[in-house]
Design an enzyme around this catalytic site. Structure first.
Site, mmCIF file in Angstrom:
data_model
loop_
_atom_site.group_PDB
_atom_site.id
_atom_site.type_symbol
_atom_site.label_atom_id
_atom_site.label_comp_id
_atom_site.label_asym_id
_atom_site.label_seq_id
_atom_site.Cartn_x
_atom_site.Cartn_y
_atom_site.Cartn_z
ATOM 1 N N CYS A 99 90.947 -25.537 92.199
ATOM 2 C CA CYS A 99 92.336 -25.257 92.563
ATOM 3 C C CYS A 99 92.750 -23.880 92.058
ATOM 4 O O CYS A 99 93.352 -23.088 92.787
ATOM 5 C CB CYS A 99 93.256 -26.333 91.986
ATOM 6 S SG CYS A 99 94.995 -26.142 92.446
ATOM 7 N N CYS A 196 96.120 -34.398 90.308
ATOM 8 C CA CYS A 196 97.455 -34.480 90.892
ATOM 9 C C CYS A 196 97.440 -34.989 92.324
ATOM 10 O O CYS A 196 98.469 -35.438 92.832
ATOM 11 C CB CYS A 196 98.127 -33.105 90.834
ATOM 12 S SG CYS A 196 97.247 -31.825 91.763
#
Length: 360
Positions: A99, A196
């Site tokens: 990410c 997440c």
């Protein structure tokens, strides 16, 4: 200077923006939309729905511009799908690294340069230190919040442009007090979770949905290939694990643990604890933050996010990899990061691979 602040909608990046503005910088905020904001918010997620609104509320209160970048498709491709593919290949991936290096330190850095910013700041707990040969990446003052292991893939060019204002903060409580001082609505907002993009805290359903061939029961075998038990899903096992083995947890009076996973065959390989240990491992896709000598260097390596560093010698090999020779045996998991440190400084790092993948 003009600084772009990567704002997730949480307290850390919000405080970064407020402090930089207080120091006299021209702050511009930017938030990546990683999920469909119209859907139900994922518990513990970031960069969607309420998080975007919180980031904008902070920008409005402090009076600086705020942009939202739609990165949902890129996040799906570069993080979620790569995460599932890594598990399908028998690895234990680190999606936070993907990410940071994918959407965060690529898309946002591009925006920063487009608007003429001289730097980009984030809320990561890590220190950027100006050294004799340029910018260095170090662990933060608050070791309990250390995120340096997740940032090993930050390139030297990126590090020149990045700033990490929270690296010198003594603890998270101090950050929240700063948020209260600035009157930010996120002062008491909970932190986002590690995965997440997993709504229920379990990645198993997500990976099996993307790789249905991995779903279903399978065999537990010993190192000779003899079937010694059954399991309910290969996704529930990783190297070093000793839970969920049932009657196979102890063979011939000896405690067993997972020493390998074959997702394509839905097989879990077990053996005594000693079988999972090694003093040599291969690392691929190495990112160096120093000029590594061909003969290698002596340093400490960290192979899991919350693991203590251990002494090793790291030798670069052809193809962008490295060979890591440990002073003491360890239990590496393919796909995890192996990060090289000297004291608090990150020297580089890569991803652990099987011996046959050395240098690949």
């Amino acid at each position: 200077m003009r600084i772009l602040v990567a704002m997730s909608g949480g307290v850390d990046s919000s405080v970064v923006a407020a402090r930089l503005q207080e120091e006299g910088h021209e702050v511009v905020g930017a938030t990546l939309q990683l999920y469909d904001s119209r859907g139900a918010a994922k518990k513990g997620a970031c960069c969607a729905g309420q998080d975007i609104r919180d980031a904008r509320a902070v920008a409005d209160r402090l009076g600086f511009a705020h942009y939202v970048i739609d990165a949902e498709r890129r996040f799906q491709d570069s993080v979620i799908e790569r995460f599932a593919d890594a598990y399908a290949a028998g690895e234990t991936p680190v999606p936070c690294v993907a990410c940071n290096q994918g959407v965060k330190f690529t898309d946002l850095l591009g925006l920063a340069r487009e608007i003429g910013a001289e730097a980009m700041a984030t809320g990561h707990y890590v220190r950027r230190v100006e050294g004799p040969q340029g910018a260095e990446l170090h662990r933060p003052v608050d070791i309990a919040r250390d995120q340096s292991w997740f940032l090993f893939a930050t390139t030297r060019a990126q590090l020149d442009f990045l700033r990490f204002p929270l690296g010198d903060m003594p603890d998270k409580a101090s950050v929240r007090r700063e948020a209260e001082r600035f009157g930010l609505v996120v002062a008491n907002k909970p932190d986002s979770q590690d995965l997440c993009f997993v709504s229920d805290g379990s990645y198993v359903d997500l990976v099996e949905r993307m790789h249905p061939e991995m779903a279903g029961p399978g065999e537990i075998v010993d190192r000779q290939g003899h079937v010694v038990g059954q399991h309910e899903g290969v996704m529930r096992f990783t190297v070093g694990q000793s839970k969920r083995l049932g009657n196979a947890a102890r063979l011939d009076g000896e405690r067993q643990m997972v020493v390998g996973v074959e997702p394509g065959r839905r097989r879990v390989i077990i053996g005594p604890r000693e079988a999972a240990y090694t003093t040599m491992l291969g690392v691929r896709d190495v990112n160096w933050l120093v000029d590594a000598p061909p003969e290698g260097l002596l340093c400490d390596v960290q192979m899991r996010a919350r693991e203590a560093p251990r002494a090793a010698r790291v030798v670069p090999v052809a193809g962008g990899g490295a060979q890591v020779l440990l002073d003491e045996p360890a239990m590496p998991a393919p796909g995890q990061a192996c990060v090289f440190y000297r004291g608090s400084r990150i020297l580089g790092g890569g991803f652990i691979c099987r011996t046959e993948g050395l240098g690949g």
